[in-house]
Motif scaffolding. Structure first.
Motif, PDB file in Angstrom:
ATOM      1  N   LYS A  74       0.819  -1.468   0.504  1.00  0.00           N
ATOM      2  CA  LYS A  74       0.280  -0.038  -0.357  1.00  0.00           C
ATOM      3  C   LYS A  74       0.841   1.042  -0.088  1.00  0.00           C
ATOM      4  CE  LYS A  74      -4.269  -2.258   2.095  1.00  0.00           C
ATOM      5  NZ  LYS A  74      -5.293  -2.095   3.085  1.00  0.00           N
ATOM      6  N   VAL A  75       1.424   1.088   0.722  1.00  0.00           N
ATOM      7  CA  VAL A  75       2.657   2.722   0.367  1.00  0.00           C
ATOM      8  C   VAL A  75       3.640   2.647  -0.651  1.00  0.00           C
ATOM      9  CG1 VAL A  75       5.149   2.892   1.865  1.00  0.00           C
ATOM     10  CG2 VAL A  75       3.539   2.753   2.862  1.00  0.00           C
ATOM     11  N   LEU A  76       4.185   1.255  -1.190  1.00  0.00           N
ATOM     12  CA  LEU A  76       4.706   2.186  -2.728  1.00  0.00           C
ATOM     13  C   LEU A  76       2.927   2.026  -3.780  1.00  0.00           C
ATOM     14  CD1 LEU A  76       6.472  -1.951  -3.075  1.00  0.00           C
ATOM     15  CD2 LEU A  76       7.160   0.694  -3.425  1.00  0.00           C
ATOM     16  N   LEU A 117      -4.431  11.385  -1.933  1.00  0.00           N
ATOM     17  CA  LEU A 117      -3.429  11.042  -0.504  1.00  0.00           C
ATOM     18  C   LEU A 117      -3.365  10.765   0.261  1.00  0.00           C
ATOM     19  CD1 LEU A 117      -1.286  11.723  -3.814  1.00  0.00           C
ATOM     20  CD2 LEU A 117      -1.988   9.481  -3.334  1.00  0.00           C
ATOM     21  N   PHE A 118      -3.682  12.417   0.842  1.00  0.00           N
ATOM     22  CA  PHE A 118      -4.008  12.443   2.448  1.00  0.00           C
ATOM     23  C   PHE A 118      -4.862  11.254   3.223  1.00  0.00           C
ATOM     24  CE2 PHE A 118      -5.373  14.632   6.119  1.00  0.00           C
ATOM     25  CZ  PHE A 118      -3.805  14.766   6.849  1.00  0.00           C
ATOM     26  N   PHE A 119      -5.445  11.359   2.626  1.00  0.00           N
ATOM     27  CA  PHE A 119      -6.503  10.363   3.361  1.00  0.00           C
ATOM     28  C   PHE A 119      -5.850   9.405   2.886  1.00  0.00           C
ATOM     29  CE2 PHE A 119      -9.005  13.840   3.389  1.00  0.00           C
ATOM     30  CZ  PHE A 119      -9.360  14.113   4.722  1.00  0.00           C
ATOM     31  N   MET A 120      -5.343   9.037   1.956  1.00  0.00           N
ATOM     32  CA  MET A 120      -5.210   7.485   1.356  1.00  0.00           C
ATOM     33  C   MET A 120      -3.826   6.510   2.634  1.00  0.00           C
ATOM     34  SD  MET A 120      -2.963   6.328  -1.227  1.00  0.00           S
ATOM     35  CE  MET A 120      -2.564   4.698  -1.929  1.00  0.00           C
ATOM     36  N   ILE A 121      -2.366   7.676   3.298  1.00  0.00           N
ATOM     37  CA  ILE A 121      -1.620   7.236   3.933  1.00  0.00           C
ATOM     38  C   ILE A 121      -1.811   7.240   5.043  1.00  0.00           C
ATOM     39  CG2 ILE A 121      -0.583   9.934   4.318  1.00  0.00           C
ATOM     40  CD1 ILE A 121       0.622   7.108   3.699  1.00  0.00           C
ATOM     41  N   PHE A 122      -2.875   8.263   5.406  1.00  0.00           N
ATOM     42  CA  PHE A 122      -3.771   8.541   7.273  1.00  0.00           C
ATOM     43  C   PHE A 122      -4.444   6.600   7.061  1.00  0.00           C
ATOM     44  CE2 PHE A 122      -6.954   8.817   9.803  1.00  0.00           C
ATOM     45  CZ  PHE A 122      -6.540   9.493  11.103  1.00  0.00           C
ATOM     46  N   ASN A 123      -4.804   6.478   6.346  1.00  0.00           N
ATOM     47  CA  ASN A 123      -5.285   4.985   6.200  1.00  0.00           C
ATOM     48  C   ASN A 123      -3.757   4.157   6.466  1.00  0.00           C
ATOM     49  OD1 ASN A 123      -8.293   5.670   6.934  1.00  0.00           O
ATOM     50  ND2 ASN A 123      -8.881   5.602   4.389  1.00  0.00           N
ATOM     51  N   ILE A 124      -3.386   4.169   5.981  1.00  0.00           N
ATOM     52  CA  ILE A 124      -2.288   3.183   5.502  1.00  0.00           C
ATOM     53  C   ILE A 124      -1.768   3.076   7.424  1.00  0.00           C
ATOM     54  CG2 ILE A 124       0.220   2.568   5.303  1.00  0.00           C
ATOM     55  CD1 ILE A 124      -1.176   3.793   1.701  1.00  0.00           C
ATOM     56  N   LEU A 125      -1.352   3.752   8.057  1.00  0.00           N
ATOM     57  CA  LEU A 125      -0.974   4.391   8.953  1.00  0.00           C
ATOM     58  C   LEU A 125      -1.587   3.636  10.232  1.00  0.00           C
ATOM     59  CD1 LEU A 125       1.199   7.590   8.784  1.00  0.00           C
ATOM     60  CD2 LEU A 125       1.906   5.811   8.838  1.00  0.00           C
ATOM     61  N   GLN A 126      -2.669   3.485   9.789  1.00  0.00           N
ATOM     62  CA  GLN A 126      -3.940   3.263  11.215  1.00  0.00           C
ATOM     63  C   GLN A 126      -3.853   1.922  11.201  1.00  0.00           C
ATOM     64  OE1 GLN A 126      -5.208   5.209  13.528  1.00  0.00           O
ATOM     65  NE2 GLN A 126      -4.461   6.932  13.035  1.00  0.00           N
TER      66      GLN A 126
END
Length: 129
Positions: A74-76, A117-126
């Motif tokens: 997901k980070v990639l 992208l901001f909400f994507m990385i927010f969800n990944i970090l959660q």
């Protein structure tokens, strides 16, 4: 890559996106051109950071036996999205530099993609490790 390093890279990207969105929106609404360009320049720096992460092999996927998508995958995909944002941002800066049509539409596209992208990385970090 260790989970701690992945978390640090993702956090840096999240903060850069947040600051870029805030600067771009503030500069656009208040008609302050220098602040607007500073926000777009921050997106360009984030794009360079994404190129570095993707080309240096910092994120290792490894072998997955299950059909679940791992956090690293997901980070990639997030960093590939940042590259798309960077391309659209370059087009927007080009339109702004030469004062061509569709300047506001391209800037709106940049902001929308940055928010996604901001909400994507927010969800990944959660996600749990």
């Amino acid at each position: 890559m260790t989970s701690t390093l992945l978390l640090q890279y993702s956090s840096i990207s999240q903060w850069a996106l947040f600051l870029g969105i805030a600067l771009t929106l503030f500069g656009w609404f208040e008609k302050k051109n220098k602040i607007l360009v500073a926000g777009q320049f921050l997106f360009l720096l984030l794009g360079l950071f994404a190129i570095w992460v993707l080309l240096s092999g910092q994120v290792n996927i490894g072998q997955t036996e299950s059909k679940n998508i791992t956090k690293e995958m997901k980070v990639l995909s997030f960093y590939r999205g940042v590259l798309i944002l960077n391309g659209i941002n370059l087009i927007s800066l080009f339109l702004k530099l030469f004062k061509l049509r569709f300047q506001k539409a391209s800037l709106a596209a940049v902001i929308l993609i940055a928010l996604m992208l901001f909400f994507m990385i927010f969800n990944i970090l959660q996600m749990p490790a």
